[in-house]
Enzyme design. Structure first.
Site, PDB file in Angstrom:
ATOM      1  N   LYS A 112       0.960  -1.268  -0.102  1.00 24.08           N
ATOM      2  CA  LYS A 112       0.062   0.102  -0.062  1.00 24.08           C
ATOM      3  C   LYS A 112       0.828   1.366   0.062  1.00 24.08           C
ATOM      4  CE  LYS A 112      -1.793  -1.156   4.063  1.00 24.08           C
ATOM      5  NZ  LYS A 112      -1.384  -2.469   4.198  1.00 24.08           N
ATOM      6  N   ARG A 132      -8.673   0.639   9.706  1.00 23.81           N
ATOM      7  CA  ARG A 132      -8.483  -0.946  10.074  1.00 23.81           C
ATOM      8  C   ARG A 132      -9.421  -1.483  10.555  1.00 23.81           C
ATOM      9  NH1 ARG A 132      -2.803   0.161   9.440  1.00 23.81           N
ATOM     10  NH2 ARG A 132      -1.268  -1.711   9.593  1.00 23.81           N
ATOM     11  N   ARG A 160      12.204  -5.986   4.018  1.00 25.46           N
ATOM     12  CA  ARG A 160      12.175  -4.280   4.069  1.00 25.46           C
ATOM     13  C   ARG A 160      13.182  -3.724   4.902  1.00 25.46           C
ATOM     14  NH1 ARG A 160       6.476  -1.549   5.080  1.00 25.46           N
ATOM     15  NH2 ARG A 160       6.330  -2.607   7.053  1.00 25.46           N
ATOM     16  N   ARG A 204      12.663  -2.142  10.525  1.00 29.43           N
ATOM     17  CA  ARG A 204      11.496  -1.875  11.593  1.00 29.43           C
ATOM     18  C   ARG A 204      11.434  -2.738  12.656  1.00 29.43           C
ATOM     19  NH1 ARG A 204       6.350   0.105   8.310  1.00 29.43           N
ATOM     20  NH2 ARG A 204       5.584  -1.001  10.048  1.00 29.43           N
ATOM     21  N   ARG A 240       0.884  -9.265  13.545  1.00 31.44           N
ATOM     22  CA  ARG A 240       0.181  -8.226  12.600  1.00 31.44           C
ATOM     23  C   ARG A 240      -0.439  -8.833  11.657  1.00 31.44           C
ATOM     24  NH1 ARG A 240       5.429  -5.379  10.359  1.00 31.44           N
ATOM     25  NH2 ARG A 240       4.158  -3.941   8.990  1.00 31.44           N
TER      26      ARG A 240
HETATM   27  P1  ADP Z   1       1.396  -2.623   8.462  1.00 28.21           P
HETATM   28  O1  ADP Z   1       0.087  -1.706   7.835  1.00 28.21           O
HETATM   29  O2  ADP Z   1       2.288  -2.816   7.104  1.00 28.21           O
HETATM   30  O3  ADP Z   1       1.226  -2.997   9.686  1.00 28.21           O
HETATM   31  P2  ADP Z   1       1.806   0.125   9.229  1.00 28.21           P
HETATM   32  O4  ADP Z   1       2.999   1.272   9.394  1.00 28.21           O
HETATM   33  O5  ADP Z   1       0.534   0.698   8.493  1.00 28.21           O
HETATM   34  O6  ADP Z   1       2.255  -1.129   8.987  1.00 28.21           O
HETATM   35  O7  ADP Z   1       1.377   0.000  10.858  1.00 28.21           O
HETATM   36  C1  ADP Z   1       2.353  -0.338  11.799  1.00 28.21           C
HETATM   37  C2  ADP Z   1       1.617  -0.167  13.204  1.00 28.21           C
HETATM   38  O8  ADP Z   1       0.887   0.932  13.498  1.00 28.21           O
HETATM   39  C3  ADP Z   1       0.479  -1.279  13.454  1.00 28.21           C
HETATM   40  O9  ADP Z   1       0.605  -2.606  13.579  1.00 28.21           O
HETATM   41  C4  ADP Z   1      -0.450  -0.807  14.611  1.00 28.21           C
HETATM   42  O10 ADP Z   1       0.127  -0.900  15.716  1.00 28.21           O
HETATM   43  C5  ADP Z   1      -0.270   0.712  14.011  1.00 28.21           C
HETATM   44  N1  ADP Z   1      -1.270   1.293  13.387  1.00 28.21           N
HETATM   45  C6  ADP Z   1      -1.593   1.703  12.197  1.00 28.21           C
HETATM   46  N2  ADP Z   1      -2.375   2.242  11.688  1.00 28.21           N
HETATM   47  C7  ADP Z   1      -3.336   1.894  12.622  1.00 28.21           C
HETATM   48  C8  ADP Z   1      -4.681   1.962  12.779  1.00 28.21           C
HETATM   49  N3  ADP Z   1      -5.545   2.693  11.696  1.00 28.21           N
HETATM   50  N4  ADP Z   1      -5.406   1.549  14.070  1.00 28.21           N
HETATM   51  C9  ADP Z   1      -4.631   1.224  14.883  1.00 28.21           C
HETATM   52  N5  ADP Z   1      -3.510   1.046  14.622  1.00 28.21           N
HETATM   53  C10 ADP Z   1      -2.590   1.365  13.751  1.00 28.21           C
END
Ligand code: ADP
Ligand code: ZN
Length: 218
Positions: free
Chosen positions: A13, A88, A127, A160, A171
């Site tokens: 994404k 999410r 990554r 990361r 995740r």
């Molecule tokens: P990915 O989508 O690849 O898991 P992100 O960088 O988008 O990676 O998100 C990393 C972390 O940030 C998630 O595992 C969560 O802990 C938090 N996070 C991101 N977006 C949200 C959201 N919309 N609601 C709750 N937690 C979030």
């Protein structure tokens, strides 16, 4: 135009969002990036957020939603946003709809990146991220010209914390738990467009552009 990119961690994404903001006048809103910025500040909230992120769990809806809405209300979001990593959960999707309505805005399209688990795991484990400019690389698929160094700014690349195997597993699990509800929510609204997240990045971008053109969104 306001769009949502939906799909598991590792779906690509962020990569597509990068292509889209380069090609069109849109603002990339990544909740993951915004939360990592807050974590860097080293406040009490930042430390709490880091705990959730490092376990691969979701951060509280209220924190994330507030941050997104605030970001979307700034002038540079005027022409439209690409929401990446938000919503999410169904609750977040409902909050988003409510706040968009309040400000006279709406969503135009939701891209669902259907991605196989082994592709997602391979992408996440390989990554590497630039600690300075945030640019993403992959040790096999998209390596930098010089090992461990950013092509753009010359700074060091790192892995990361939440891209380590144990956290990746969680995740993907957390994603799987909330996704069906969310997909259904957007399918019912008629906004959902499914694409194949396993497709190589440039090819997928062409597909997304074609879909946007067909719907007269670009
Ligand atoms: P990915 O989508 O690849 O898991 P992100 O960088 O988008 O990676 O998100 C990393 C972390 O940030 C998630 O595992 C969560 O802990 C938090 N996070 C991101 N977006 C949200 C959201 N919309 N609601 C709750 N937690 C979030
Ligand atoms: Zn860099």
């Amino acid at each position: 135009m306001n769009m949502v990119l939906l799909g598991p961690p590792g779906a690509g994404k962020g990569t597509q969002a990068g292509f889209l903001t380069t090609a069109y006048d849109l603002l990339h809103v990544s909740t993951g990036d915004m939360l990592r910025e807050t974590v860097k500040e080293d406040s009490k909230t930042g430390r709490e957020i880091a705990e959730y992120m490092n376990r691969g769990e979701l951060v509280a809806d209220s924190i994330v939603t507030r941050a997104v809405i605030e970001r979307m209300s700034r002038p540079d979001a005027g022409a439209g946003v690409i929401l990446d990593g938000y919503p999410r959960t169904r609750t977040q999707a409902e909050s988003l709809d409510r706040s968009l309505k309040e400000s006279g805005k709406s969503l135009d399209v939701v891209f669902y990146f259907k991605t196989s688990e082994d592709v997602a795991i391979r992408r996440l484990s390989g990554r590497r991220v630039c600690e300075n400019c945030g640019r993403n690389y992959h040790v096999v698929n998209m390596p930098p010209s010089k090992d461990g160094v950013c092509d753009i700014c010359g700074e060091k690349l790192f892995q990361r914390e939440d891209d380590r195997p144990e956290t990746v597993k969680n995740r993907l699990f957390v994603y799987g738990e909330s996704t069906e509800d969310l997909i259904e929510y957007y399918r019912a609204s008629g906004l959902l467009r499914e694409v194949n997240g396993d497709t190589p990045a440039e090819e997928l971008f062409e597909e997304i552009k074609a879909l946007l053109l067909k719907e007269s969104l670009i």
